[in-house]
Design a protein around this motif. Structure first.
Motif, PDB file in Angstrom:
ATOM      1  N   PRO A  54       0.917  -1.127  -0.083  1.00  0.00           N
ATOM      2  CA  PRO A  54      -0.152   0.114  -0.211  1.00  0.00           C
ATOM      3  C   PRO A  54       0.972   1.203   0.247  1.00  0.00           C
ATOM      4  CG  PRO A  54      -0.362  -0.811   2.207  1.00  0.00           C
ATOM      5  CD  PRO A  54       0.378  -2.022   1.048  1.00  0.00           C
ATOM      6  N   PHE A  55       2.283   1.123   0.457  1.00  0.00           N
ATOM      7  CA  PHE A  55       2.648   2.255   0.676  1.00  0.00           C
ATOM      8  C   PHE A  55       3.109   2.616  -0.708  1.00  0.00           C
ATOM      9  CE2 PHE A  55       2.558   0.465   4.996  1.00  0.00           C
ATOM     10  CZ  PHE A  55       2.174   1.123   5.658  1.00  0.00           C
ATOM     11  N   ARG A  58       1.095   4.398  -3.639  1.00  0.00           N
ATOM     12  CA  ARG A  58       0.816   5.333  -3.317  1.00  0.00           C
ATOM     13  C   ARG A  58       1.810   6.354  -3.989  1.00  0.00           C
ATOM     14  NH1 ARG A  58       2.803   6.775   3.080  1.00  0.00           N
ATOM     15  NH2 ARG A  58       1.353   6.388   3.754  1.00  0.00           N
ATOM     16  N   ASN A 173      -3.269  12.889   7.445  1.00  0.00           N
ATOM     17  CA  ASN A 173      -2.530  11.562   6.820  1.00  0.00           C
ATOM     18  C   ASN A 173      -2.014  11.072   8.606  1.00  0.00           C
ATOM     19  OD1 ASN A 173      -1.851  12.893   4.492  1.00  0.00           O
ATOM     20  ND2 ASN A 173       0.239  13.799   4.591  1.00  0.00           N
ATOM     21  N   ILE A 176      -4.797   8.876   9.161  1.00  0.00           N
ATOM     22  CA  ILE A 176      -5.081   7.726   8.631  1.00  0.00           C
ATOM     23  C   ILE A 176      -3.662   7.222   8.788  1.00  0.00           C
ATOM     24  CG2 ILE A 176      -4.862   7.378   6.093  1.00  0.00           C
ATOM     25  CD1 ILE A 176      -7.006   9.763   5.707  1.00  0.00           C
ATOM     26  N   PHE A 177      -2.572   7.285   8.832  1.00  0.00           N
ATOM     27  CA  PHE A 177      -1.771   6.281   9.505  1.00  0.00           C
ATOM     28  C   PHE A 177      -1.454   6.325  11.113  1.00  0.00           C
ATOM     29  CE2 PHE A 177       2.939   5.612  10.030  1.00  0.00           C
ATOM     30  CZ  PHE A 177       2.769   4.851   9.552  1.00  0.00           C
ATOM     31  N   ASN A 181      -3.540   3.062   8.280  1.00  0.00           N
ATOM     32  CA  ASN A 181      -2.844   2.575   7.482  1.00  0.00           C
ATOM     33  C   ASN A 181      -2.054   1.513   7.603  1.00  0.00           C
ATOM     34  OD1 ASN A 181      -1.936   5.264   5.874  1.00  0.00           O
ATOM     35  ND2 ASN A 181      -2.955   4.016   4.900  1.00  0.00           N
ATOM     36  N   ARG A 231      -3.219   8.262   0.402  1.00  0.00           N
ATOM     37  CA  ARG A 231      -2.940   7.465   1.415  1.00  0.00           C
ATOM     38  C   ARG A 231      -4.398   6.369   2.007  1.00  0.00           C
ATOM     39  NH1 ARG A 231       1.080   9.241   5.375  1.00  0.00           N
ATOM     40  NH2 ARG A 231       2.081  10.898   3.967  1.00  0.00           N
ATOM     41  N   LEU A 232      -5.736   7.340   1.723  1.00  0.00           N
ATOM     42  CA  LEU A 232      -6.515   6.481   2.200  1.00  0.00           C
ATOM     43  C   LEU A 232      -6.813   5.317   1.705  1.00  0.00           C
ATOM     44  CD1 LEU A 232      -8.833   5.612   4.951  1.00  0.00           C
ATOM     45  CD2 LEU A 232     -10.425   7.680   3.631  1.00  0.00           C
ATOM     46  N   THR A 234      -5.578   3.621  -0.336  1.00  0.00           N
ATOM     47  CA  THR A 234      -4.556   2.025  -0.870  1.00  0.00           C
ATOM     48  C   THR A 234      -4.744   1.546   0.038  1.00  0.00           C
ATOM     49  OG1 THR A 234      -2.646   3.151   0.309  1.00  0.00           O
ATOM     50  CG2 THR A 234      -2.853   3.728  -2.021  1.00  0.00           C
ATOM     51  N   THR A 235      -5.611   1.395   1.537  1.00  0.00           N
ATOM     52  CA  THR A 235      -5.622   1.134   2.767  1.00  0.00           C
ATOM     53  C   THR A 235      -7.409   0.671   1.887  1.00  0.00           C
ATOM     54  OG1 THR A 235      -4.325   1.753   4.382  1.00  0.00           O
ATOM     55  CG2 THR A 235      -6.057   0.099   4.774  1.00  0.00           C
ATOM     56  N   TYR A 243      -7.893  -7.649   3.979  1.00  0.00           N
ATOM     57  CA  TYR A 243      -7.170  -6.431   5.568  1.00  0.00           C
ATOM     58  C   TYR A 243      -8.791  -7.743   5.989  1.00  0.00           C
ATOM     59  CZ  TYR A 243      -4.151  -3.464   4.484  1.00  0.00           C
ATOM     60  OH  TYR A 243      -3.227  -2.324   3.470  1.00  0.00           O
TER      61      TYR A 243
END
Ligand SMILES: N[C@@H](CCC(=O)N[C@@H](CS)C(=O)NCC(=O)O)C(=O)O
Length: 321
Positions: A54-55, A58, A173, A176-177, A181, A231-232, A234-235, A243
């Protein structure tokens, strides 16, 4: 008998003048007109990613949205992360090493610095001119792609982090991280019941908050698509596929959240983004961790056809992309 260099070594040691080689654990340069080494240039830099991670995902999205496809090349590593790290292959849309015939990502890290002592992660940007890694942190790479290639990017006016919203974007960010994430990994990799429940609760209470926020707002920050949405996204796009089952984040499927799933569909259905999503790689990578999934079986489902159902977010205002 001591050799001359032994003597120098012990004398220096006594005088505390020995300089052991610096052990590098990450690469944190930037690319900009003002940087003495890493200037923005056509076809000088290359991005190495996994489509499952996922990282890394991005950074591929940011590259596409900024219109940097003709400026920065991409290599996709094999989807499976084994005990000895990322490998290059040619199966399922993966690409072999374009420059040195290396077999693994590790070789790039050691070429950049033979004293490298960190993890051999993707994403990273490789500089073909100086043969080194410029940066291996996805958050920094997002900024580099957004700001570093103004004269070369096809969509240079499209700003993922407008100044007027920068503070709010950074706060989002971070939220969310910490909660989403990384939250899903904390739940998935937990080794005690308490750890798991704490992470599980954080993930779903954060999703509940964002569900409410997206009731009125087309994207996370007002009606402008920003870095926080990438960023949101990709999760969220991995949620039902991986997940929910493999990481036991199963209070709800993502598709059960009316606003979040509608928002997810809108972003997924953007051409430049849809091209970056590959469920073979996503499931292949995230079900390959044997401590979580001992037999490495990759499930056939779930059915994700809801992602292609047209979104209905048009009633909320949207700024031009
Ligand atoms: N700080 C990095 C973390 C990226 C990361 O954790 N990548 C994982 C894949 S999702 C990786 O390459 N892991 C390989 C390893 O740890 O050996 C970033 O955000 O760019």
């Amino acid at each position: 008998m001591k050799t001359n260099s032994d003597k120098i070594f012990s004398n220096n040691l006594l005088n505390k003048k020995v300089h052991f080689p610096k052990r590098i654990v990450s690469f944190s340069n930037t690319i900009s007109k003002d940087d003495p080494v890493f200037k923005p240039e056509l076809n000088r830099y290359h991005l190495f990613i996994s489509l499952g991670c996922p990282f890394a995902h991005r950074t591929l999205i940011a590259r596409n949205l900024k219109g940097l496809q003709d400026v920065i090349g991409v290599t996709i590593v094999d989807w499976q992360l084994g005990n000895d790290g990322w490998k290059f292959s040619q199966r399922d849309g993966c690409t072999s090493d374009p420059f040195f015939g290396f077999t693994s990502v590790k070789d790039y890290y050691y070429k950049a610095n033979s004293q490298y002592a960190g993890r051999f992660t993707v994403p990273f940007i490789w500089d073909k001119k100086t043969n080194t890694i410029v940066n291996n942190d996805s958050a920094s790479i997002l900024k580099i792609f957004n700001n570093g290639f103004k004269d070369l990017a096809k969509n240079s006016d499209f700003n993922l982090c407008p100044d007027k919203n920068a503070k709010e974007i950074e706060q989002l960010n971070d939220f969310i991280f910490q909660n989403i994430n990384i939250g899903v990994y904390k739940a998935g990799y937990a080794i005690t019941q308490d750890e798991y429940e704490e992470a599980f609760n954080k993930v779903f209470s954060a999703l509940d908050k964002l569900e409410e926020r997206l009731n009125k707002s087309r994207f996370l920050v007002g009606n402008t698509f920003t870095e926080a949405d990438i960023r949101l996204f990709t999760t969220l796009i991995r949620f039902d596929a991986v997940y929910h089952g493999n990481f036991k984040c199963n209070r709800n499927q993502l598709k059960e959240f009316p606003n979040l799933s509608n928002y997810l569909r809108e972003i997924y259905q953007m051409d430049q983004i849809k091209q970056t999503v590959d469920f073979k790689h996503i499931k292949g990578l995230l079900y390959s961790n044997r401590s979580v999934n001992p037999n490495g079986i990759i499930p056939t489902g779930p059915n994700l056809s809801y992602l292609d159902v047209p979104h209905t977010r048009n009633n909320l205002l949207k700024s031009a992309l």
